[in-house]
Enzyme design. Structure first.
Site, PDB file in Angstrom:
ATOM      1  N   HIS A 202       0.826  -1.215   0.000  1.00  0.00           N
ATOM      2  CA  HIS A 202       0.000   0.000   0.000  1.00  0.00           C
ATOM      3  C   HIS A 202       0.852   1.254   0.000  1.00  0.00           C
ATOM      4  O   HIS A 202       1.911   1.325   0.616  1.00  0.00           O
ATOM      5  CB  HIS A 202      -1.019   0.004   1.138  1.00  0.00           C
ATOM      6  CG  HIS A 202      -0.456   0.144   2.519  1.00  0.00           C
ATOM      7  ND1 HIS A 202      -0.258   1.356   3.118  1.00  0.00           N
ATOM      8  CD2 HIS A 202      -0.069  -0.788   3.422  1.00  0.00           C
ATOM      9  CE1 HIS A 202       0.221   1.173   4.333  1.00  0.00           C
ATOM     10  NE2 HIS A 202       0.362  -0.118   4.552  1.00  0.00           N
ATOM     11  N   ASP A 220       6.159   1.359   6.798  1.00  0.00           N
ATOM     12  CA  ASP A 220       4.735   1.111   6.549  1.00  0.00           C
ATOM     13  C   ASP A 220       4.170   2.162   5.592  1.00  0.00           C
ATOM     14  O   ASP A 220       3.649   3.164   6.016  1.00  0.00           O
ATOM     15  CB  ASP A 220       3.988   1.133   7.887  1.00  0.00           C
ATOM     16  CG  ASP A 220       2.539   0.741   7.749  1.00  0.00           C
ATOM     17  OD1 ASP A 220       2.171   0.174   6.716  1.00  0.00           O
ATOM     18  OD2 ASP A 220       1.761   1.002   8.690  1.00  0.00           O
ATOM     19  N   GLU A 254      -5.179   2.017   2.149  1.00  0.00           N
ATOM     20  CA  GLU A 254      -5.225   0.777   2.953  1.00  0.00           C
ATOM     21  C   GLU A 254      -5.542   1.088   4.401  1.00  0.00           C
ATOM     22  O   GLU A 254      -6.289   0.385   5.063  1.00  0.00           O
ATOM     23  CB  GLU A 254      -3.868   0.056   2.852  1.00  0.00           C
ATOM     24  CG  GLU A 254      -3.815  -1.303   3.561  1.00  0.00           C
ATOM     25  CD  GLU A 254      -3.198  -1.276   4.956  1.00  0.00           C
ATOM     26  OE1 GLU A 254      -3.090  -2.332   5.575  1.00  0.00           O
ATOM     27  OE2 GLU A 254      -2.849  -0.181   5.454  1.00  0.00           O
ATOM     28  N   GLU A 255      -4.944   2.183   4.885  1.00  0.00           N
ATOM     29  CA  GLU A 255      -4.989   2.478   6.322  1.00  0.00           C
ATOM     30  C   GLU A 255      -6.387   2.838   6.822  1.00  0.00           C
ATOM     31  O   GLU A 255      -6.622   2.869   8.023  1.00  0.00           O
ATOM     32  CB  GLU A 255      -4.018   3.626   6.654  1.00  0.00           C
ATOM     33  CG  GLU A 255      -2.556   3.330   6.321  1.00  0.00           C
ATOM     34  CD  GLU A 255      -1.883   2.395   7.318  1.00  0.00           C
ATOM     35  OE1 GLU A 255      -2.574   1.845   8.184  1.00  0.00           O
ATOM     36  OE2 GLU A 255      -0.651   2.220   7.204  1.00  0.00           O
ATOM     37  N   ASP A 282       3.643  -5.703   2.859  1.00  0.00           N
ATOM     38  CA  ASP A 282       3.326  -4.557   3.702  1.00  0.00           C
ATOM     39  C   ASP A 282       4.258  -4.611   4.906  1.00  0.00           C
ATOM     40  O   ASP A 282       4.041  -5.416   5.815  1.00  0.00           O
ATOM     41  CB  ASP A 282       1.857  -4.624   4.132  1.00  0.00           C
ATOM     42  CG  ASP A 282       1.443  -3.438   4.983  1.00  0.00           C
ATOM     43  OD1 ASP A 282       2.272  -2.536   5.201  1.00  0.00           O
ATOM     44  OD2 ASP A 282       0.281  -3.425   5.442  1.00  0.00           O
ATOM     45  N   HIS A 364       2.933   4.232  12.081  1.00  0.00           N
ATOM     46  CA  HIS A 364       1.834   5.142  12.401  1.00  0.00           C
ATOM     47  C   HIS A 364       2.272   6.247  13.358  1.00  0.00           C
ATOM     48  O   HIS A 364       1.454   6.802  14.087  1.00  0.00           O
ATOM     49  CB  HIS A 364       0.607   4.391  12.962  1.00  0.00           C
ATOM     50  CG  HIS A 364       0.077   3.354  12.012  1.00  0.00           C
ATOM     51  ND1 HIS A 364      -0.983   2.529  12.305  1.00  0.00           N
ATOM     52  CD2 HIS A 364       0.474   3.007  10.767  1.00  0.00           C
ATOM     53  CE1 HIS A 364      -1.202   1.722  11.281  1.00  0.00           C
ATOM     54  NE2 HIS A 364      -0.325   1.994  10.344  1.00  0.00           N
TER      55      HIS A 364
HETATM   56 ZN   LIG Z   1       0.758  -1.122   6.365  1.00  0.00          ZN
END
Ligand SMILES: [Zn+2]
Length: 483
Positions: A202, A220, A254-255, A282, A364
């Site tokens: 992603h 990520d 995606e998130e 991922d 994140h």
């Molecule tokens: Zn991810």
């Protein structure tokens, strides 16, 4: 992270979400998590129905995301659906994952071994740094589509560099539930173009909460996009022409509930496209565990495909300078884009950077940077696995398969609970191991003859892989199913 959670709690306690349902989405999530959310924040979730431990709910996405950040190890933890009907339809139609081992074969050794040497760590680093430099790739940001344009241009440059404009093309995919676009590159199959072999990752990033200004998303999932980009480059640099069509996908959004991948996988299902296998990349660059590649083993993973990835790593990565190790781990519901393919009944798998408990803690957050990891050496292993998977599953047109030359002369037969074999060359076997679909070793025997047999009475029904190691260090693998 902590600050954002407490900000959310403050907003929740102020009842900011309580009245307004315009932001609510339809989602599928694990039944247990849905009921926990209902218990703690009833104003944020309406439960619609539950089927096979998966709940369809109408919920507030930010709150669900934050809750899942605490409970779960990865990904949004839910799939977003365009309507209540679509959600119910999708979840009730998920078939039991087949335990039958598909006819995945390994016979492209000459081509694969030639191209593995060419995987470049610095190329992977270059793409990761370029994606991180956008500052954020949050799906509603301007930079999100700038990063999609960058990926499109990067892939077009690779196609032009190796003169493949005739049979390789790149397209941007528009979506209904995000302004962000996905990017797809297609290498046309020469023999069976309606059979698709797909890998993806992603493109979007997030830091959760409301501050979307800086989400570098290096591991990520710039790492996954860089990994699949290098796989594409190596294959085209070596004039790879697949029998089946190969596609490589960089997904939008995606998130926030696997939006880009779910829309694409659903449209492939609706068009009756035959996707023979999908593998997701991922997070590939943080080595958090003792082994290198961890295969997810949740119930949405296709067991036959996982066994095949194990077989590929035994074939290509168990010794020599492409050596790395593997293990297995469990991933939560909706943890990444492979779920979108699985809920559309396509075989899907997810090799991950570490055991989920040991994966990168900085994702994140604004600390998910390349600088903190320092190099892309871990991602190199995943690029190799991606290449092995694409070449062996799609098959390079024109190569004489090795099985026609030698390995087909190795004979295997299964008679009730006895597995017999006779190798083409007479030599001692130092060890025989049998692994189950979770990658666990369930039987070991030592010092066997080239013609010998194994008693399988201790094994239950299911798919297995036999690995024979010969005196001269050769590994011979064979998949079988006990009924
Ligand atoms: Zn991810």
């Amino acid at each position: 992270m902590k600050l954002k959670s407490s900000l959310l709690m403050l907003m929740l306690s102020m009842g900011i979400f309580a009245q307004d349902k315009s932001e609510f989405i339809y989602a599928s999530l694990e039944a247990q998590h849905a009921s926990e959310l209902k218990a703690s924040h009833p104003e944020l979730i309406d439960i619609i129905t539950t089927h096979n431990d998966v709940t369809i709910a109408h919920l507030h996405p930010e709150a669900a995301h934050e809750l899942h950040q605490k409970i779960l190890s990865h990904g949004p933890g839910y799939l977003m659906h365009p309507s209540k009907e679509a959600a119910i339809n999708k979840i009730k139609n998920v078939k039991e994952q087949s335990r039958t081992v598909l006819q995945f074969t390994i016979d492209q050794q000459a081509f694969v071994r030639q191209v593995l040497d060419e995987v470049s760590q610095s190329n992977i680093e270059e793409v990761m740094l370029a994606l991180e430099a956008f500052g954020t790739r949050y799906h509603t940001s301007v930079q999100a589509n700038q990063s999609a344009e960058y990926v499109k241009q990067t892939w077009e440059n690779i196609i032009a560099l190796y003169g493949r404009e005739n049979d390789v093309s790149v397209r941007l995919v528009n979506h209904n539930n995000t302004p962000m676009k996905s990017v797809v590159v297609t290498i046309n199959g020469t023999q069976t173009p309606n059979e698709y072999v797909i890998i993806g990752g992603h493109l979007d990033s997030t830091v959760g909460g409301w501050d979307k200004s800086f989400a570098p998303g290096s591991d990520d999932d710039a790492s996954g996009i860089a990994t699949i980009t290098e796989a594409l480059r190596v294959l085209l640099a070596n004039n790879f022409q697949p029998n089946r069509t190969v596609e490589i996908m960089a997904y939008a959004a995606e998130e926030i509930g696997l939006v880009g991948s779910n829309e694409i996988a659903t449209s492939y299902r609706n068009q009756n496209k035959n996707v023979v296998a999908f593998v997701q990349f991922d997070m590939t660059n943080f080595k958090g565990s003792s082994q290198d590649v961890y295969l997810a083993t949740d119930s949405f993973i296709n067991n036959a495909l996982n066994l095949y990835l194990i077989e590929l790593m035994e074939e290509y990565n168990s010794s020599g300078h492409h050596q790395f190790t593997y293990g297995t781990t469990r991933c939560n519901y909706g943890c990444s884009d492979h779920y979108s393919w699985a809920v559309n009944n396509f075989p899907a798998a997810f090799p991950f950077e570490a055991s989920f408990d040991d994966s990168n803690m900085n994702i994140h957050t604004s600390y998910d940077t390349f600088e903190l990891i320092g190099d892309a050496s871990h991602s190199v292993k995943f690029a190799k696995l991606a290449i092995e998977f694409l070449v062996e599953t799609a098959k390079h047109t024109g190569t004489l398969s090795a099985s026609n030359i030698s390995s087909s002369k190795n004979q295997f037969y299964l008679n009730h609970k006895t597995l017999g074999f006779e190798l083409a060359s007479v030599q001692k076997i130092t060890s025989a191991s049998i692994l189950n679909v979770a990658g666990q070793k369930v039987m070991s025997r030592f010092h066997l003859n080239s013609k010998d047999q194994l008693d399988l009475n201790s094994l239950s029904q299911g798919g297995y892989i036999l690995i024979l190691e010969t005196q001269d260090g050769q590994k011979i693998t064979h998949k079988f199913v006990l009924k």
